[in-house]
Design a protein around this motif. Structure first.
Motif, PDB file in Angstrom:
ATOM      1  N   GLU A  18       1.128  -1.866   8.660  1.00  0.00           N
ATOM      2  CA  GLU A  18      -0.069  -2.673   8.924  1.00  0.00           C
ATOM      3  C   GLU A  18      -0.505  -3.472   7.703  1.00  0.00           C
ATOM      4  O   GLU A  18      -1.018  -4.578   7.839  1.00  0.00           O
ATOM      5  CB  GLU A  18      -1.210  -1.789   9.423  1.00  0.00           C
ATOM      6  CG  GLU A  18      -1.000  -1.321  10.844  1.00  0.00           C
ATOM      7  CD  GLU A  18      -2.108  -0.410  11.351  1.00  0.00           C
ATOM      8  OE1 GLU A  18      -2.996   0.001  10.551  1.00  0.00           O
ATOM      9  OE2 GLU A  18      -2.080  -0.094  12.554  1.00  0.00           O
ATOM     10  N   SER A  19      -0.266  -2.935   6.506  1.00  0.00           N
ATOM     11  CA  SER A  19      -0.640  -3.655   5.287  1.00  0.00           C
ATOM     12  C   SER A  19       0.362  -4.752   4.937  1.00  0.00           C
ATOM     13  O   SER A  19       0.077  -5.609   4.105  1.00  0.00           O
ATOM     14  CB  SER A  19      -0.749  -2.683   4.108  1.00  0.00           C
ATOM     15  OG  SER A  19       0.552  -2.263   3.691  1.00  0.00           O
ATOM     16  N   GLY A  20       1.524  -4.727   5.572  1.00  0.00           N
ATOM     17  CA  GLY A  20       2.555  -5.712   5.263  1.00  0.00           C
ATOM     18  C   GLY A  20       3.471  -5.304   4.125  1.00  0.00           C
ATOM     19  O   GLY A  20       4.389  -6.036   3.757  1.00  0.00           O
ATOM     20  N   PHE A  21       3.222  -4.120   3.543  1.00  0.00           N
ATOM     21  CA  PHE A  21       4.074  -3.643   2.447  1.00  0.00           C
ATOM     22  C   PHE A  21       5.485  -3.345   2.955  1.00  0.00           C
ATOM     23  O   PHE A  21       6.463  -3.607   2.266  1.00  0.00           O
ATOM     24  CB  PHE A  21       3.456  -2.404   1.799  1.00  0.00           C
ATOM     25  CG  PHE A  21       4.228  -1.890   0.618  1.00  0.00           C
ATOM     26  CD1 PHE A  21       4.340  -2.639  -0.543  1.00  0.00           C
ATOM     27  CD2 PHE A  21       4.857  -0.648   0.673  1.00  0.00           C
ATOM     28  CE1 PHE A  21       5.067  -2.173  -1.635  1.00  0.00           C
ATOM     29  CE2 PHE A  21       5.585  -0.165  -0.412  1.00  0.00           C
ATOM     30  CZ  PHE A  21       5.687  -0.940  -1.566  1.00  0.00           C
ATOM     31  N   TRP A  22       5.574  -2.776   4.154  1.00  0.00           N
ATOM     32  CA  TRP A  22       6.859  -2.526   4.795  1.00  0.00           C
ATOM     33  C   TRP A  22       7.000  -3.433   6.007  1.00  0.00           C
ATOM     34  O   TRP A  22       6.014  -3.909   6.565  1.00  0.00           O
ATOM     35  CB  TRP A  22       6.961  -1.080   5.268  1.00  0.00           C
ATOM     36  CG  TRP A  22       7.105  -0.050   4.190  1.00  0.00           C
ATOM     37  CD1 TRP A  22       7.366  -0.252   2.867  1.00  0.00           C
ATOM     38  CD2 TRP A  22       6.992   1.363   4.366  1.00  0.00           C
ATOM     39  NE1 TRP A  22       7.409   0.947   2.201  1.00  0.00           N
ATOM     40  CE2 TRP A  22       7.184   1.956   3.100  1.00  0.00           C
ATOM     41  CE3 TRP A  22       6.736   2.172   5.449  1.00  0.00           C
ATOM     42  CZ2 TRP A  22       7.144   3.328   2.900  1.00  0.00           C
ATOM     43  CZ3 TRP A  22       6.683   3.536   5.263  1.00  0.00           C
ATOM     44  CH2 TRP A  22       6.890   4.112   3.995  1.00  0.00           C
TER      45      TRP A  22
END
Length: 128
Positions: free
Chosen positions: A55-59
């Protein structure tokens, strides 16, 4: 047999190209939009971290496609869904070859078999 979702997805972006024997091998990725709770155990200890990082866009949640091409024609391919990593390049680098090498081997074997099959057809059609 490859699932048609993988084959029909037109969002693949080539991350890496290699030469293996007579073939050009392309390793590409596309977003995988499959509902996560259908793929992962929602009760597992890792699940909250998985959701947070996605959800954070890190993965990213991706599908990997490996194609073996000869003279620009796809002769063999292999797919792997539910790849989770920062991005395709990091997954290839950190994956230590296992799944990527297996996919390349699968695509190359399929490509060689297709080349032999085509040769037999061409011989029958043009040399007899």
């Amino acid at each position: 047999m490859t699932h048609t979702f993988f084959e029909n997805n037109s969002n693949y972006h080539t991350q890496e190209t290699r030469t293996v024997d007579q073939f050009t091998v392309e390793i590409a990725f596309a977003p995988d939009d499959t509902q996560l709770d259908l793929l992962f155990d929602t009760e597992a200890e890792y699940y909250p971290e998985l959701i947070e990082n996605l959800e954070s866009g890190f993965w990213q949640h991706m599908t990997c496609r490996v194609q073996a091409l000869y003279d620009g024609k796809v002769m063999g391919d292999a797919y792997l869904g539910s790849v989770v990593a920062e991005d395709g390049a990091k997954w290839i680098a950190n994956e230590a070859g296992g799944a990527v090498d297996d996919m390349i081997d699968e695509a190359i074997e399929e490509a060689r078999n297709e080349a032999v099959r085509m040769l037999e057809i061409l011989k029958a059609d043009f040399l007899n």
